[in-house]
Structures are given as structure tokens and as C-alpha cells.
Design a protein around this motif. Structure first.
Motif, mmCIF file in Angstrom:
data_model
loop_
_atom_site.group_PDB
_atom_site.id
_atom_site.type_symbol
_atom_site.label_atom_id
_atom_site.label_comp_id
_atom_site.label_asym_id
_atom_site.label_seq_id
_atom_site.Cartn_x
_atom_site.Cartn_y
_atom_site.Cartn_z
ATOM 1 N N PRO A 191 0.803 -1.232 0.000
ATOM 2 C CA PRO A 191 0.000 0.000 0.000
ATOM 3 C C PRO A 191 0.835 1.281 0.000
ATOM 4 O O PRO A 191 0.370 2.314 -0.498
ATOM 5 N N ALA A 192 2.054 1.243 0.521
ATOM 6 C CA ALA A 192 2.844 2.478 0.578
ATOM 7 C C ALA A 192 3.686 2.667 -0.678
ATOM 8 O O ALA A 192 3.582 3.682 -1.358
ATOM 9 N N SER A 193 4.495 1.703 -1.003
ATOM 10 C CA SER A 193 5.424 1.883 -2.135
ATOM 11 C C SER A 193 4.750 1.613 -3.472
ATOM 12 O O SER A 193 5.201 2.100 -4.507
ATOM 13 N N GLY A 194 3.685 0.837 -3.464
ATOM 14 C CA GLY A 194 3.042 0.457 -4.720
ATOM 15 C C GLY A 194 3.719 -0.736 -5.375
ATOM 16 O O GLY A 194 3.211 -1.292 -6.341
ATOM 17 N N TYR A 195 4.882 -1.118 -4.870
ATOM 18 C CA TYR A 195 5.591 -2.263 -5.451
ATOM 19 C C TYR A 195 4.790 -3.546 -5.257
ATOM 20 O O TYR A 195 4.087 -3.703 -4.256
ATOM 21 N N THR A 196 4.942 -4.437 -6.205
ATOM 22 C CA THR A 196 4.207 -5.688 -6.134
ATOM 23 C C THR A 196 4.775 -6.594 -5.044
ATOM 24 O O THR A 196 5.986 -6.774 -4.948
ATOM 25 N N ILE A 197 3.887 -7.173 -4.263
ATOM 26 C CA ILE A 197 4.312 -8.189 -3.300
ATOM 27 C C ILE A 197 4.264 -9.538 -3.999
ATOM 28 O O ILE A 197 5.237 -10.294 -3.971
ATOM 29 N N VAL A 198 3.149 -9.829 -4.637
ATOM 30 C CA VAL A 198 3.032 -11.040 -5.461
ATOM 31 C C VAL A 198 2.226 -10.685 -6.711
ATOM 32 O O VAL A 198 1.259 -9.922 -6.638
ATOM 33 N N GLY A 199 2.629 -11.261 -7.845
ATOM 34 C CA GLY A 199 1.884 -11.068 -9.097
ATOM 35 C C GLY A 199 1.717 -12.403 -9.803
ATOM 36 O O GLY A 199 2.560 -13.299 -9.656
ATOM 37 N N ALA A 200 0.632 -12.538 -10.544
ATOM 38 C CA ALA A 200 0.401 -13.779 -11.305
ATOM 39 C C ALA A 200 -0.021 -13.413 -12.723
ATOM 40 O O ALA A 200 -0.897 -12.569 -12.921
ATOM 41 N N ALA A 201 0.630 -14.059 -13.692
ATOM 42 C CA ALA A 201 0.295 -13.821 -15.099
ATOM 43 C C ALA A 201 -0.156 -15.141 -15.708
ATOM 44 O O ALA A 201 0.475 -16.178 -15.499
ATOM 45 N N ALA A 202 -1.255 -15.091 -16.454
ATOM 46 C CA ALA A 202 -1.776 -16.316 -17.081
ATOM 47 C C ALA A 202 -1.988 -16.089 -18.567
ATOM 48 O O ALA A 202 -2.346 -14.986 -19.005
ATOM 49 N N LEU A 203 -1.743 -17.146 -19.335
ATOM 50 C CA LEU A 203 -1.955 -17.114 -20.788
ATOM 51 C C LEU A 203 -2.694 -18.396 -21.141
ATOM 52 O O LEU A 203 -2.217 -19.500 -20.838
ATOM 53 N N VAL A 204 -3.868 -18.244 -21.747
ATOM 54 C CA VAL A 204 -4.694 -19.419 -22.045
ATOM 55 C C VAL A 204 -5.111 -19.372 -23.510
ATOM 56 O O VAL A 204 -5.496 -18.317 -24.018
ATOM 57 N N GLU A 205 -5.047 -20.516 -24.173
ATOM 58 C CA GLU A 205 -5.511 -20.597 -25.570
ATOM 59 C C GLU A 205 -6.684 -21.563 -25.613
ATOM 60 O O GLU A 205 -6.600 -22.682 -25.088
ATOM 61 N N ILE A 206 -7.778 -21.126 -26.238
ATOM 62 C CA ILE A 206 -8.999 -21.942 -26.247
ATOM 63 C C ILE A 206 -9.373 -22.330 -27.670
ATOM 64 O O ILE A 206 -9.300 -21.516 -28.593
ATOM 65 N N GLU A 207 -9.755 -23.596 -27.820
ATOM 66 C CA GLU A 207 -10.299 -24.046 -29.113
ATOM 67 C C GLU A 207 -11.503 -24.921 -28.814
ATOM 68 O O GLU A 207 -11.410 -25.829 -27.964
ATOM 69 N N GLY A 208 -12.619 -24.658 -29.461
ATOM 70 C CA GLY A 208 -13.832 -25.450 -29.224
ATOM 71 C C GLY A 208 -14.291 -25.384 -27.771
ATOM 72 O O GLY A 208 -14.849 -26.353 -27.248
#
Ligand SMILES: Cc1cc2nc3c(=O)[nH]c(=O)nc-3n(C[C@H](O)[C@H](O)[C@H](O)COP(=O)(O)OP(=O)(O)OC[C@H]3O[C@@H](n4cnc5c(N)ncnc54)[C@H](O)[C@@H]3O)c2cc1C
Length: 290
Positions: A191-208
Motif C-alpha cells: 500500500p505504501a510503495s506500490g511495489y508488487t508483493i506477489v503477481g500472477a500472469a496467465a496465458l490461455v488458448e482456447i479451441e472449441g
């Protein structure tokens, strides 16, 4: 003793990439300067005392953002604000400008650069996690020319990268996220520095209606960010139901057997956050892919 004044240093303002690379090779203990939002505070605290700074700010073209073979190429000196507002970036890989728009505050975004962020490799930085999830490539240029380094190989540890001495990050290339592919990055920030404590990135490909591929990357719990492969594999073949995503998120801890903790957040709390954020990132990525 801490002081707010840096030690003395020489200051160079090269007007070309070649000149910058020569200076970095020829001037002892020299260091590139980009937005200065990480380096200058370190110098003021005397955690870094380079004898010379090589300012990359006057090199033409180093901040260009363009499409490249269908992907997105971002010049090292592109600021977070420029990336956030780039129509080209929004069109090709929207999760990148979205990430940039949520870095620090306005002043940080107006000065901080993508090249500085990846070269600095702060465990609390956002780009490394997203770039790993998207399978990005970092271009490094030195006196022996250019080389391409996969984000997976580039980030090696806390403030540690695959850059050789005298090499500069000159650009970052992100593959396009085509139709049927959804990418998302979510984080919990201090909350003070704005720096990330934890982050998660997801990439999903969908077919049908079902995921044909999935990738999940967690930052801030280990350094460098790590692929949560078991969790990503768990959602493959399915439509990304809430139950499947919740079960997959539980598997995130398999990727982080030794979570790092500090004064801001214990390893246990970071692992908890990683699971919560993984579920949110996967949910958003499925929504976007559908
Ligand atoms: C208050 C505050 C909040 C912040 N919040 C966040 C946040 O939420 N998320 C986040 O990701 N970041 C955050 N940051 C960090 C910010 O994104 C910085 O801008 C970034 O880490 C460094 O980029 P810079 O351009 O300022 O690099 P600089 O400070 O100029 O350089 C950083 C390091 O990289 C080296 N370097 C710079 N450019 C290159 C290059 N092209 N090639 C090789 N080496 C290079 C320098 O020599 C130095 O060692 C925050 C910073 C501050 C001060």
C-alpha cells in the motif's frame, strides 16, 4: 551511514547506440542510466556508486514501439506511460500496456522504462512475470553485436540477469496474443510503495471451448518469477470452470517449495497470495480467450 547525496560520478550523454556501447566498454565502472527511478535512489543510499553514468535518454529510436513479425517490439527506453498509452501495444498484446499502466504512480510511469525494469530485475517488478508468461524475448546489444535472450533465460535471480558486462537491453519483443488467446496479469501491491508483493500472469488458448494450452507465472514469491506448470496443466483440456481453476490454484505451491519472505510479507503469506492471484489471473485469461 545513509546519505541522500550520491557519491561523485562522471556523466555522459551519448547520441548513438554505438557511442553508448563504446563508453560502457571504455569508461571504468560505468553504468547505463535510463529513467533513473531505481538507480538514482540506490546511488543516493550509496548502495550503488558507479564512477560514471551513461545516459541513454538522447539515443534516437531507442524508445520506439512497433509491430514486428506480428508481435510487439518495445524499445528499451519506452517509458511505462508510453507503453500504457500505445495503440500498437494495445492492439497486439493488451496485457503489456495494462501491466505498464499499473506500475507505481504517474511520476514513476513517466520516467521508468521497460529496459530499466528488465535490466534491474527487482523481485517486486511486474514486467518480468508477464514477459515470462508471454514467452517474450529480450534483445541485448554489446560490442559483439546483438543477441536474443528468451525471458525464461534472461531473469536469473534477485537483481540478476543474463546481461554481460557492457551489454545494453535494446528492446523487448512479445509474441502477439491472437484470437482465442487470453492473457491477464493481477497483483497485490504494497500500500505504501506500490511495489508488487506477489503477481500472477496467465496465458490461455482456447479451441472449441476448451483450453489447448495454458501458462501461469508467479512473481514475487521466488526470484526470478517461476512457471507454475502443474497448476497450468490442471486447467488444460477444460473450459476453465470455477471449480477447475480453484483446484488448479492449489497446485501453485508445488512450484514454490521455498517461498521467500521479508519485512513486508512472510513466505507463507506470499504463497497464499500466489494461489489467490493465480485463480484470478486464470479466470480473467479464460474470460478473455472465450
Ligand atoms: C516509488 C516507486 C514505485 C515503483 N513501483 C513499481 C511497480 O509497481 N512495479 C514495477 O515493476 N516497478 C516499480 N518501480 C520501479 C520502476 O518501474 C523503475 O522505473 C524500474 O525498475 C527501473 O527503470 P528505470 O528506467 O527507472 O531504470 P534506471 O533506474 O535508470 O536503471 C535501473 C538499472 O538498470 C540498468 N539499466 C537501465 N536501462 C538499461 C538498459 N537499457 N540496458 C541495460 N541496463 C540498463 C541501470 O544501469 C540500473 O542498474 C517503482 C519505482 C519507484 C521509485
Amino acid at each position: 551511514m545513509y546519505t541522500m547525496r550520491p557519491a561523485e560520478f562522471e556523466y555522459h550523454q551519448p547520441r548513438s547506440l554505438d557511442e553508448a556501447i563504446s563508453l560502457l566498454g571504455d569508461v571504468d565502472d560505468s553504468r547505463p542510466l535510463a529513467g533513473g527511478h531505481s538507480l538514482l535512489p540506490m546511488m543516493k543510499l550509496r548502495l550503488a556508486m558507479p564512477a560514471a553514468l551513461v545516459d541513454l535518454g538522447r539515443i534516437p529510436g531507442l524508445d520506439e514501439i512497433s509491430s514486428s513479425n506480428g508481435g510487439l517490439r518495445i524499445g528499451a527506453m519506452a517509458t511505462h506511460a508510453a507503453v500504457a498509452g500505445s495503440e500498437v501495444a494495445i492492439g497486439i498484446a493488451p496485457v503489456i500496456p495494462e501491466t505498464a499502466a499499473a506500475i507505481g504512480d504517474l511520476q514513476v510511469r513517466n520516467c521508468g522504462t521497460i529496459g530499466g525494469s528488465v535490466a534491474h530485475a527487482d523481485p517486486g517488478a511486474d514486467y518480468p512475470t508477464v514477459l515470462k508468461a508471454l514467452g517474450a524475448t529480450i534483445t541485448a546489444t554489446g560490442k559483439n553485436g546483438e543477441r536474443e535472450i528468451a525471458a525464461d533465460d534472461f531473469f536469473r535471480g534477485i537483481f540478476e540477469t543474463a546481461l554481460e558486462p557492457g551489454e545494453l537491453v535494446t528492446s523487448v519483443t512479445v509474441p502477439a496474443t491472437p484470437a482465442g488467446t487470453g492473457a491477464a496479469y493481477v497483483k497485490h501491491r504494497h500500500p505504501a510503495s506500490g511495489y508488487t508483493i506477489v503477481g500472477a500472469a496467465a496465458l490461455v488458448e482456447i479451441e472449441g471451448g476448451n483450453a489447448t494450452s495454458a501458462r501461469l507465472t508467479i512473481g514475487g514469491v521466488t526470484s526470478p518469477p517461476v512457471h507454475a506448470t502443474a497448476a497450468a496443466d490442471a486447467v488444460k483440456g477444460g473450459p476453465g470452470s470455477a471449480e477447475a481453476i480453484a483446484a488448479a490454484a492449489e497446485k501453485v505451491s508445488e512450484a514454490i517449495p521455498e517461498a521467500s519472505g521479508d519485512a513486508y510479507a512472510s513466505g507463507e503469506y506470499r504463497t497464499h497470495l500466489a494461489k489467490v492471484l493465480a485463480a484470478r489471473a486464470l479466470t480473467k485469461a479464460f474470460e478473455r480467450a472465450g
